[in-house]
Design an enzyme around this catalytic site. Structure first.
Site, short mmCIF file in Angstrom:
data_model
loop_
_atom_site.label_atom_id
_atom_site.label_comp_id
_atom_site.label_asym_id
_atom_site.label_seq_id
_atom_site.Cartn_x
_atom_site.Cartn_y
_atom_site.Cartn_z
N TYR A 146 0.83 -1.10 0.08
CA TYR A 146 0.02 0.00 -0.05
C TYR A 146 0.84 1.23 -0.01
O TYR A 146 1.96 1.24 0.69
CB TYR A 146 -0.99 0.03 1.15
CG TYR A 146 -1.72 1.49 1.66
CD1 TYR A 146 -2.88 1.30 0.62
CD2 TYR A 146 -1.45 2.15 2.27
CE1 TYR A 146 -3.52 2.76 0.55
CE2 TYR A 146 -2.25 3.61 2.49
CZ TYR A 146 -3.33 3.41 1.51
OH TYR A 146 -4.14 4.47 2.03
N ASP A 241 9.28 2.79 -0.67
CA ASP A 241 8.40 3.64 -0.01
C ASP A 241 8.48 3.11 1.60
O ASP A 241 8.07 2.12 1.78
CB ASP A 241 7.02 3.19 -0.25
CG ASP A 241 5.75 3.90 0.42
OD1 ASP A 241 6.30 4.35 1.49
OD2 ASP A 241 4.62 3.71 0.25
N LYS A 269 4.68 9.31 8.44
CA LYS A 269 4.66 8.64 9.89
C LYS A 269 5.77 8.98 10.92
O LYS A 269 5.54 10.22 11.53
CB LYS A 269 4.67 6.85 9.77
CG LYS A 269 3.51 6.58 8.75
CD LYS A 269 3.04 5.13 8.94
CE LYS A 269 1.66 5.22 8.19
NZ LYS A 269 1.74 4.24 6.82
C1 LIG Z 1 0.87 4.50 5.88
C2 LIG Z 1 1.37 4.56 4.37
C3 LIG Z 1 1.41 5.42 3.35
C4 LIG Z 1 0.37 6.54 3.26
O1 LIG Z 1 0.81 7.58 4.19
P1 LIG Z 1 -0.53 8.54 4.70
O2 LIG Z 1 0.12 9.40 5.45
O3 LIG Z 1 -1.49 7.47 5.45
O4 LIG Z 1 -1.18 9.21 3.30
C5 LIG Z 1 2.11 5.12 2.29
N1 LIG Z 1 2.95 3.85 2.40
C6 LIG Z 1 3.16 3.29 3.20
C7 LIG Z 1 4.10 2.16 3.02
C8 LIG Z 1 2.21 3.27 4.30
O5 LIG Z 1 2.55 2.47 5.49
#
Ligand SMILES: *Cc1c(COP(=O)(O)O)cnc(C)c1O
Length: 438
Positions: A146, A241, A269
């Site tokens: 994701y 990511d 995060k």
């Molecule tokens: C949480 C997450 C996102 C999205 O971040 P948001 O701040 O919720 O938009 C993208 N990539 C990864 C791997 C994530 O865990």
């Protein structure tokens, strides 16, 4: 008094009259596990407190950011200071450079860094940049990973022989989805096949170097190095990511653990210390295409705002300056997983436990889990039973089999012992569930 969620039930019903599904992000609704989500009144350290006066040992940590624990005194104090100086100017500040520098020192592959407001925004912007730099249009992602909710990445694999993606949500146009190719995680043959067919059209491969959004799934030995090699061979960019894994599996992220240098990295995060932040960065020659240094447009009214920068700076400073913090986090996470495993074995359950640094996951299956298909073999009914019993016992795990768990520096040995003890009760319930569902 016995555990109940009376006030939360009422609050959830009222919220649904004003907010779609009663929540501002779907997983919070407990759709996966059923039941009522506790409405949270406040949090401190390792604990969440809900409006029915229940308290929980929290292993969600706002889905990753709260690695120091909730309401860390130093973060709170820094924020109070910052608020009194005004909350946003829409003009440059010293804070932005300070946080960019801290990130750059931790993750040297990020030679230039742009701050945004969420992980979604980071991955969305980075794909535009990758397309601009390579002058190619297609993106490869991995099934079960994701990267946020923007159109190019809200895509699932086409059925059968079709490799081009199809929309994973109504409203995503087929044209946009068709530009994204989905491949199984840990499947090098599949990736090679796609490159053989589309190699010259692939702008970038985007990957969670440790997957955390299909439950926690580790890359197999040599896998990330092979992904690095093939992207280089075809002149495609490699995007890590690390929104979840950055400052989580290690201070310098998964790329430091596996020794891989991606071209571009997304963060979020933890770097916001609990405030809304995302960031992307990487090779200078690529990042210099970003406006106003270059022609690729990307902007944000609240990007780099002083509160978020302050929370991020304070968090990263504490993380880097507390000796042995990551070793301790990893040790506690291992103890937790080993303890839960031992409780499960008492009741005859063989589960899959994954752990790296302060991130962990467990799958209710006795078969190895290495991609989304194998993750889906988990016994969801058993997981849901386990989850609800843990909640009743005062342990707040992610309300879905397909999410990771997060340890914080605030979790005490007593917290971990209490969690392990609670898991014994939960496995007993799972055993009952199995008996009743034979
Ligand atoms: C949480 C997450 C996102 C999205 O971040 P948001 O701040 O919720 O938009 C993208 N990539 C990864 C791997 C994530 O865990």
């Amino acid at each position: 008094m016995a555990f109940h969620l009376n006030k939360s039930t009422e609050a959830f019903n009222e919220a649904k009259q004003y907010i779609p599904g009663g929540v501002n992000s779907p997983v919070r609704s407990f759709r996966g596990v059923g039941g009522t989500p506790p409405f949270i009144a406040r949090a401190a350290g390792s604990r969440l407190y809900d409006i029915d006066s229940n308290q929980y040992i929290d292993y969600v940590g706002s889905w990753g950011p709260m690695i120091l624990g909730h309401a860390h005194p130093a973060v709170v104090e820094a924020l109070v200071q910052a608020v009194s100086n005004g909350t946003s100017y829409g003009a440059p500040t010293l804070l932005e450079t300070t946080l960019a520098k801290l990130v750059q020192q931790a993750v040297p592959s990020m030679e230039l860094i742009r701050m945004v407001n969420s992980g979604t925004e980071a991955t969305m912007s980075v794909l535009r940049l990758a397309r601009a730099y390579t002058k190619r249009s297609k993106i490869i992602k991995f099934i079960g990973c994701y990267h946020g909710h923007h159109d190019s990445l809200l895509v699932k694999a086409g059925s059968g022989a079709a490799t081009l993606g199809v929309p994973d949500s109504p409203g995503v146009s087929a044209a946009v989805a068709g530009g994204t190719i989905s491949v199984n995680y840990n499947d090098l043959a599949g990736l090679n096949e796609v490159f053989t067919q589309y190699g010259e059209e692939i702008a970038a491969v985007i990957i969670e170097p440790v997957a955390g959004n299909m439950g926690m799934v580790l890359p197999q030995e040599g896998y990330l190095a092979a992904v690095r090699e093939i992207t280089q061979r075809y002149g495609s960019l490699l995007i890590f990511d690390e929104v979840m894994t950055g400052f989580r599996v290690a201070y310098s992220g998964a790329q430091s653990v596996f020794g891989i240098k991606p071209d571009l990295t997304c963060l979020g995060k933890i770097i916001g210390g609990g405030l809304p932040v995302g960031a992307y960065g990487g090779r200078q020659d690529i990042m210099e295409l970003i406006s106003p240094a270059g022609p690729v447009y990307q902007a944000g009214t609240l990007s780099g705002n002083p509160l978020a920068m302050t929370a991020g700076i304070t968090t990263l400073t504490l993380l880097s300056q507390t000796p042995g913090l990551y070793e301790k986090l990893a040790e506690k996470t291992k103890t937790l997983c080993a303890g839960i495993r031992a409780q499960g074995e008492k009741y005859g359950f063989t589960l899959q436990y994954h752990q790296l640094g302060a991130m962990f996951g467990m799958f209710f299956t006795d078969q190895p889990v290495y991609d989304y298909e194998s993750a889906k073999q988990s016994d969801i009914g058993a997981f849901n039973t386990f989850f609800h019993e843990m909640l009743k016992q005062g342990v707040y795990m992610a309300p879905s089999q397909f999410e990771a768990g997060f340890m914080s520096a605030a979790h005490s040995e007593e917290d971990i012992a209490a969690t392990i003890a609670a898991s014994g009760y939960a496995f007993a319930k799972v055993a009952e569930y199995h008996k009743n569902n034979k």
